[in-house]
Scaffold this motif. Structure first.
Motif, mmCIF file in Angstrom:
data_model
loop_
_atom_site.group_PDB
_atom_site.id
_atom_site.type_symbol
_atom_site.label_atom_id
_atom_site.label_comp_id
_atom_site.label_asym_id
_atom_site.label_seq_id
_atom_site.Cartn_x
_atom_site.Cartn_y
_atom_site.Cartn_z
ATOM 1 N N HIS A 1 -8.344 31.719 26.761
ATOM 2 C CA HIS A 1 -8.488 31.241 25.380
ATOM 3 C C HIS A 1 -7.157 31.173 24.753
ATOM 4 O O HIS A 1 -6.753 30.203 24.160
ATOM 5 C CB HIS A 1 -9.330 32.131 24.610
ATOM 6 C CG HIS A 1 -9.318 31.843 23.077
ATOM 7 N ND1 HIS A 1 -9.907 30.997 22.468
ATOM 8 C CD2 HIS A 1 -8.611 32.671 22.305
ATOM 9 C CE1 HIS A 1 -9.754 31.154 21.163
ATOM 10 N NE2 HIS A 1 -8.873 32.070 20.928
ATOM 11 N N HIS A 2 -6.319 32.232 24.749
ATOM 12 C CA HIS A 2 -4.836 32.284 24.403
ATOM 13 C C HIS A 2 -3.957 31.157 24.951
ATOM 14 O O HIS A 2 -3.261 30.694 24.163
ATOM 15 C CB HIS A 2 -4.338 33.669 24.208
ATOM 16 C CG HIS A 2 -5.018 34.555 23.177
ATOM 17 N ND1 HIS A 2 -4.821 34.090 21.744
ATOM 18 C CD2 HIS A 2 -5.810 35.443 23.264
ATOM 19 C CE1 HIS A 2 -5.607 35.023 20.991
ATOM 20 N NE2 HIS A 2 -6.201 35.874 21.830
ATOM 21 N N LYS B 1 -4.941 28.440 26.054
ATOM 22 C CA LYS B 1 -5.160 26.943 25.505
ATOM 23 C C LYS B 1 -4.593 26.643 24.298
ATOM 24 O O LYS B 1 -4.097 25.676 23.889
ATOM 25 C CB LYS B 1 -6.862 26.676 25.639
ATOM 26 C CG LYS B 1 -6.962 25.558 24.982
ATOM 27 C CD LYS B 1 -8.564 25.310 24.974
ATOM 28 C CE LYS B 1 -9.103 23.851 24.626
ATOM 29 N NZ LYS B 1 -8.016 23.304 23.540
ATOM 30 N N GLU B 2 -4.706 28.040 23.533
ATOM 31 C CA GLU B 2 -4.133 27.766 22.033
ATOM 32 C C GLU B 2 -2.723 27.489 22.195
ATOM 33 O O GLU B 2 -2.201 26.695 21.416
ATOM 34 C CB GLU B 2 -4.310 29.290 21.436
ATOM 35 C CG GLU B 2 -5.641 29.243 20.487
ATOM 36 C CD GLU B 2 -5.716 30.440 19.649
ATOM 37 O OE1 GLU B 2 -6.067 30.514 18.637
ATOM 38 O OE2 GLU B 2 -5.141 31.617 20.154
ATOM 39 N N SER C 1 -0.915 26.196 24.565
ATOM 40 C CA SER C 1 -0.687 24.950 24.935
ATOM 41 C C SER C 1 -1.041 23.969 23.566
ATOM 42 O O SER C 1 -0.113 22.829 23.847
ATOM 43 C CB SER C 1 -1.578 24.677 26.239
ATOM 44 O OG SER C 1 -1.114 23.446 26.900
ATOM 45 N N ASP C 2 -1.993 24.119 23.149
ATOM 46 C CA ASP C 2 -2.448 23.101 22.032
ATOM 47 C C ASP C 2 -1.248 23.043 20.955
ATOM 48 O O ASP C 2 -0.976 22.101 20.545
ATOM 49 C CB ASP C 2 -3.630 23.257 21.503
ATOM 50 C CG ASP C 2 -4.949 23.214 22.349
ATOM 51 O OD1 ASP C 2 -4.629 22.516 23.366
ATOM 52 O OD2 ASP C 2 -6.054 23.723 22.093
ATOM 53 N N VAL C 3 -0.699 24.279 20.749
ATOM 54 C CA VAL C 3 0.346 24.456 19.697
ATOM 55 C C VAL C 3 1.494 23.645 20.319
ATOM 56 O O VAL C 3 2.478 22.995 19.430
ATOM 57 C CB VAL C 3 0.577 25.769 18.978
ATOM 58 C CG1 VAL C 3 1.624 25.773 18.173
ATOM 59 C CG2 VAL C 3 -0.916 26.312 18.255
ATOM 60 N N GLY D 1 2.279 22.110 23.041
ATOM 61 C CA GLY D 1 2.252 20.851 23.987
ATOM 62 C C GLY D 1 2.401 21.368 25.316
ATOM 63 O O GLY D 1 3.307 22.103 25.577
ATOM 64 N N ALA D 2 1.431 20.939 26.123
ATOM 65 C CA ALA D 2 1.460 21.275 27.740
ATOM 66 C C ALA D 2 2.988 20.947 28.278
ATOM 67 O O ALA D 2 3.507 21.796 29.029
ATOM 68 C CB ALA D 2 0.193 20.956 28.406
#
Length: 152
Positions: free
Chosen positions: A116-117, A119-120, A122-124, A126-127
């Motif tokens: 979960h974290h 993904k968070e 990476s979303d913030v 950028g991967a």
């Protein structure tokens, strides 16, 4: 600003940013490890031996912490049944620290919260930018390993 001043400024900025990141990652690690009944330090040592048993010295080198700190943590993990000590065919006195099924289960219980974290973050960030940052941090670590830290 001279080239030497810029270099010194960059070293200081890199160090201060890394210190802040270290604190942030330790806070996140504590947050992730707590529900599994672990500390960040316990999780760090378990993670080091998840793939294969290692000596305390090898764990310390890999994690960048002292052998004594790893030994204390490994002893506490062994008391809790999360790791055990095994004979080391390469060295009679340096035992191997091996994860137990209970230690593996505790480590795996962190997975969903970790995902979960991840993904968070990476979303913030950028991967691609996160991958670039990891590559830059690895390169910086290699450069620091190459420094001559002997007293001159």
């Amino acid at each position: 600003m001279t080239s030497q001043q810029r270099q010194q400024e960059l070293l200081s900025a890199a160090a201060l940013t890394t210190f802040k990141l270290n604190g942030q990652f330790l806070e996140l690690a504590e947050h992730l490890a707590r529900p599994a009944g672990l500390t960040a330090t316990y999780w760090q040592v378990l993670g080091a031996v998840i793939g294969e048993p290692l000596t305390v010295s090898a764990i310390a080198r890999e994690m960048g912490i002292t052998r004594q700190a790893v030994q204390r943590t490994a002893d506490l993990l062994a008391e809790r049944g999360l790791v055990n000590y095994q004979d080391n065919p390469a060295h009679r006195r340096a035992k191997l620290v091996a994860i137990t099924p209970e230690g593996r289960a505790a480590n795996q219980s962190i997975g969903p919260h970790h995902a979960h974290h991840a993904k968070e973050l990476s979303d913030v960030a950028g991967a691609d930018q996160l991958a670039d940052a990891v590559a830059a941090l690895r390169k910086l670590s290699e450069a620091l390993d190459a420094l001559d830290l002997s007293d001159r």
